[in-house]
Design a protein around this motif. Structure first.
Motif, PDB file in Angstrom:
ATOM      1  N   GLU A 174      28.460  49.276 102.254  1.00 64.56           N
ATOM      2  CA  GLU A 174      29.429  49.337 103.679  1.00 64.56           C
ATOM      3  C   GLU A 174      29.747  48.239 104.393  1.00 64.56           C
ATOM      4  OE1 GLU A 174      27.512  51.603 102.953  1.00 64.56           O
ATOM      5  OE2 GLU A 174      28.099  53.224 102.147  1.00 64.56           O
ATOM      6  N   ASP A 178      33.275  45.856 104.847  1.00 63.18           N
ATOM      7  CA  ASP A 178      33.985  45.482 105.693  1.00 63.18           C
ATOM      8  C   ASP A 178      33.826  44.217 106.071  1.00 63.18           C
ATOM      9  OD1 ASP A 178      34.900  46.781 108.367  1.00 63.18           O
ATOM     10  OD2 ASP A 178      32.874  45.821 109.314  1.00 63.18           O
ATOM     11  N   ARG A 303      37.729  50.826 104.287  1.00 67.49           N
ATOM     12  CA  ARG A 303      36.484  51.003 105.219  1.00 67.49           C
ATOM     13  C   ARG A 303      36.372  52.123 105.337  1.00 67.49           C
ATOM     14  NH1 ARG A 303      37.097  45.426 107.707  1.00 67.49           N
ATOM     15  NH2 ARG A 303      39.044  44.421 107.243  1.00 67.49           N
ATOM     16  N   ILE A 305      34.863  55.830 105.311  1.00 65.47           N
ATOM     17  CA  ILE A 305      33.762  56.844 104.322  1.00 65.47           C
ATOM     18  C   ILE A 305      34.347  57.789 104.792  1.00 65.47           C
ATOM     19  CG2 ILE A 305      30.995  57.402 104.319  1.00 65.47           C
ATOM     20  CD1 ILE A 305      30.497  54.524 106.144  1.00 65.47           C
TER      21      ILE A 305
END
Length: 348
Positions: A174, A178, A303, A305
């Motif tokens: 992640e 980003d 971006r 989740i």
């Protein structure tokens, strides 16, 4: 910080040379790449906005060719790194080599030292290789043996990944997703585009011509930074991003069970930077709400989740972004307001 400025009338002249050069670059790339206008424009936006771009699509849809063509058109140096499971960080950023004859260590810089770095099939490399790119993408420098080596300017990482393969691939962390300003989904070409590809590529493929150079690119990046963002446009961007974190505060309580983690502040900064670049390509020196809406999917979707329940229900991040855009009202642009004490502002 966004500047509180009133947009000009549509009759006002465009910024001029910057727009002409950017459109010429897009046209030159289109002489080679057929039917992927969205991908090509978004990649150029990422370059002008000084961000990085992630391209996702099945093999054979011209992802690699588009990047190499854009590098040729813009006059930048280009390297392609084929990511594999046995790749190590030194294969990317470089290493120190000991020479017995001189009894000293020499630094061998890696392939990331180029204006355009194509990370091909980035999801095939393990986590330690992905983490080695974090400093490269965020700080635009590489630290080797206690010495910091700056990367060329301008600099962009354009990564590709294949969504249909699951064997021998690793999900991107992640934190690294980003770092990408945009993620662009690259579809198959349509029938008439396929016919044009066959016509162009079956004999002698066209060769792109150089239109820009690195110095001009830096000037175009500065022009994009000077594009004006009205305070209400900035407020709209913040409201869209905050709706991914606090959906119930923006009339979207149903998204609380869908979104696990919302977009980061990088999404706010990235959406404004990308909107400025798009406005410059469109021939304006100010950002409109439509610029923000057009780029919201590309900047925000990767971006987010989602919760396990949302994934089980087949909900996608694109659907979440579309729902937020439908619920969060943009400011209304009004041109040529009459002057006077009761006149409204140009943007409501």
């Amino acid at each position: 910080m966004p500047e509180p400025a009133t947009p000009r009338s549509p009759a006002s002249p465009p910024p001029g040379d910057a727009t002409r050069l950017l459109r010429a670059a897009l046209h030159e790339v289109s002489t080679v790449i057929v039917g992927q206008d969205h991908m090509v424009e978004r990649t150029l936006i990422a370059l002008i906005a000084q961000g990085h771009c992630l391209l996702e699509g099945v093999p054979g849809v011209a992802k690699t060719l588009a990047v190499s063509t854009l590098a040729t058109v813009t006059g930048g140096t280009f390297t392609r790194i084929q990511f594999t499971p046995d790749l190590v960080p030194s294969d990317i950023v470089g290493t120190r080599i000991y020479h017995p004859s001189t009894e000293q260590f020499d630094v061998e810089l890696g392939p990331v030292f180029a204006n355009f770095v194509l990370a091909d099939e980035i999801n095939r490399a393990p986590a330690k290789v992905q983490s080695s790119l974090l400093e490269v993408m965020a700080e635009r420098q590489v630290s080797l043996g206690g010495t910091t080596h700056p990367l060329p300017d301008p600099f962009i990482v354009i990564a590709t990944q294949n969504p249909v393969e699951s064997e021998g691939v690793y999900p991107l962390p992640e934190a690294q997703r980003d770092r990408f300003l945009m993620k662009v989904v690259v579809p198959h070409p349509r029938a008439h585009e396929e016919m044009e590809i066959l016509r162009r590529m079956s004999t002698r493929p066209p060769r792109p011509q150089r239109v820009l150079d690195p110095l001009t690119l830096k000037e175009l990046q500065a022009d994009a930074e000077a594009v004006q963002v009205h305070q209400l446009i900035a407020d709209y961007v913040v409201r869209v991003i905050m709706a991914t974190r606090e959906p119930e505060s923006y009339g979207l309580p149903e998204l609380r069970r869908v979104i696990d983690v919302g977009a980061s502040p990088r999404a706010t900064l990235g959406l404004v930077a990308a909107a400025r670049a798009l406005a410059l390509i469109r021939g304006r020196d100010y950002v409109l709400p439509d610029d923000v809406r057009l780029l919201a999917r590309d900047v925000i979707s990767h971006r987010l989740i989602l919760t396990f329940d949302a994934l089980a229900d087949g909900i996608t991040t694109d659907q979440v972004v579309d729902r937020i855009l439908a619920a969060v009202p943009p400011p209304r642009v009004i041109w040529d307001e009459p002057a006077g004490p009761d006149a409204a502002t140009a943007t409501r």
